[in-house]
Scaffold this motif. Sequence first.
Motif, PDB file in Angstrom:
ATOM      1  N   GLN A  52      20.461   8.991  12.801  1.00 12.43           N
ATOM      2  CA  GLN A  52      21.043   9.573  11.726  1.00 12.43           C
ATOM      3  C   GLN A  52      22.201   8.451  11.083  1.00 12.43           C
ATOM      4  O   GLN A  52      22.943   8.172  11.989  1.00 12.43           O
ATOM      5  N   THR A  53      22.092   8.103   9.856  1.00 10.15           N
ATOM      6  CA  THR A  53      23.176   7.307   9.386  1.00 10.15           C
ATOM      7  C   THR A  53      23.615   7.740   8.084  1.00 10.15           C
ATOM      8  O   THR A  53      22.663   8.295   7.382  1.00 10.15           O
ATOM      9  N   GLU A  54      24.893   7.678   7.771  1.00 13.44           N
ATOM     10  CA  GLU A  54      25.425   8.024   6.521  1.00 13.44           C
ATOM     11  C   GLU A  54      25.732   7.067   5.698  1.00 13.44           C
ATOM     12  O   GLU A  54      26.038   5.977   6.154  1.00 13.44           O
ATOM     13  N   LEU A  55      25.483   7.126   4.393  1.00 17.40           N
ATOM     14  CA  LEU A  55      25.872   5.949   3.381  1.00 17.40           C
ATOM     15  C   LEU A  55      26.612   6.861   2.141  1.00 17.40           C
ATOM     16  O   LEU A  55      26.454   8.125   1.928  1.00 17.40           O
ATOM     17  N   ARG A  56      27.526   5.937   1.536  1.00 15.93           N
ATOM     18  CA  ARG A  56      28.280   6.519   0.546  1.00 15.93           C
ATOM     19  C   ARG A  56      28.265   5.722  -0.666  1.00 15.93           C
ATOM     20  O   ARG A  56      28.207   4.123  -0.496  1.00 15.93           O
ATOM     21  N   LYS A  81      22.588  11.401   3.960  1.00 18.88           N
ATOM     22  CA  LYS A  81      22.283  11.006   5.431  1.00 18.88           C
ATOM     23  C   LYS A  81      20.954  10.740   5.510  1.00 18.88           C
ATOM     24  O   LYS A  81      20.016  11.326   4.625  1.00 18.88           O
ATOM     25  N   ILE A  82      20.780   9.549   5.994  1.00 20.97           N
ATOM     26  CA  ILE A  82      19.261   9.210   6.527  1.00 20.97           C
ATOM     27  C   ILE A  82      18.971   9.488   7.769  1.00 20.97           C
ATOM     28  O   ILE A  82      19.650   9.127   8.646  1.00 20.97           O
ATOM     29  N   SER A  83      17.920  10.232   8.061  1.00 18.97           N
ATOM     30  CA  SER A  83      17.194  10.703   9.375  1.00 18.97           C
ATOM     31  C   SER A  83      16.119  10.169   9.687  1.00 18.97           C
ATOM     32  O   SER A  83      15.345   9.985   8.542  1.00 18.97           O
TER      33      SER A  83
END
Length: 424
Positions: free
Chosen positions: A387-391, A325-327
Motif C-alpha cells: 500500500q502506497t499513498e500519493l498526493r 492509495k495504490i494497493s
Amino acid sequence: MNGTLFQIGLAAGVLFIGMARATLADDFRKASGQHIEITSDVASETEIHQWVNSFDAAVDQWRAFWGLPEHALDSWSVKAFVMQDKTPFQRAGLIDPRVPDFEQGYALGNSLWILKQPSDYYTRHLLLHEGVHSLAFDQFAGAGPSWFMEGTAELLSTHSGSGATTQINQLPVDRESVPYWGRLKLIRQRRDEDAIPTLETVMRYPNNLNGDAERYGWCWAAAMLLSEYDEYRDVFVAAARSGRDSGSNFTRQIYQRLLPEWPALIARWRLMCHQLDYGFDWERERVELAVDDPRWDGQPISLDIAADKGWQSLGVRLPAGIRCKISAQGRCVIAKRDKDWQSEPNGVTIEYVNGRPLGQLTACLVPSRHQSQPLCEPLKTVSVNEQTELRTTTESWLVLQINDDVGQRTDNTGSYAVELSTAN
C-alpha cells in the motif's frame, strides 16, 4: 538555374568517371543496382555490392512508409561516392564544388557523398540517411526543417540486417548491433543529467545542426514518437508533402493539427524519453492514454499491470490536490535463469535495475498540463509496496510498470493486481 547547373555538373561527372576508370582504375570500383550506382575506393567488391543491395532493399520500404504509389520510385536512382579518402575523388572531379566540407555524409540532388566509417553498420546507416534526404527532395521538393529532415532520415536509416535482408526503421537491440552510431548513449547521458529537451525545443532546432549527433538523436526520437502512435502518424506522414517549407510555418502546421492531442503527446514524449534505450520495443512501450480520459471520481479502479509491458495507464486523469492509495498484490515471472525468477510487488533484491529491485512495482504521475521550457521536468517515480499513498499537485495521469530493463521484458509473464482508491 541551380537545377540546370546541377545537371551539367552531373553530366561532367559521369564523363569524368569514365576517364577516371581508364586512368585510375586501381583507385575506384563501381557497382550498380536498381536505385543506386556506387563509386568507391574500398577494395572489397563484396562490400560495395552489399551497400547496393541494402539501398535497393530500403527503397520500397521508404515508399511504403511515405504512402507513395506502388511504382512511384521504380525509376528513381542516385549516384553515391563512398570514400575512404576524399583526395582522389577531388582530383577526379567527383565531388561537386558546391558540396561543403563534411565529416560523415552529404546529399545534393541525386548525388550522395559518404565517408567510410569505422564500422560497416555506420557506413551503411549514413548511405541510407543521405538517401532519405535525396528521396525527400525528389518526391516532396524538400525535406522540411532540421528536426523533421534529420529525424525522418535517422528513422528510415536506423536498420537491422544488411544487403537484401536490410530492414529500416528498426530500434537497436544492443550497442554491438549499431557500432559507432551512438545516439542512445547520448540520450541516456542526458537522462542521467535530468537534461532531456522538451519536444518543443527539438522542434525549434536551427536549420543547420552541423552534424551534432546528440541533436540527431533527439530528432530521431521525435520522428519515432510521431510515427508510432495512430493519433499522430497521418499528420506526420502528410507533413512531408510540405517539405519545400523549411521554416517555422512547417512546424506550426503540425502543431496546430495536433493541438487537441498535445497534452497526451507531451506526456508520451516524457515517458518515452524516460525509457528509451537499447532493446526498446514499441509493441511493449506504447502508453495508452488520451486527452479525453475521464477525471477520476474517487471510485476504486482495479487493473492488472503486466510484467512484459512498460508504462501502463489506469485510464483516468487524477485531479490536482488529492490523496490516493495504490494497493498491489500478486506474483509474476520477472526473469528466466536456471529456473523462473518470481517476484511480488516489492521486487527481488537479488538484482537491481534502475536503482530499484527487479520486479518492483513503480508508479509515476505525469501532468496533463505543462509549461513550454527548454528542458523537461524530470519524471518522479515511486516504489509501490503493498500500500502506497500519493498526493497530486496538478492534474495528472497515473501510470505504473513492473521494474525491469526495457530490453529484458520478453521473458516476463504474469501481472500484479493493482487497485487505486482514495486515501483515508
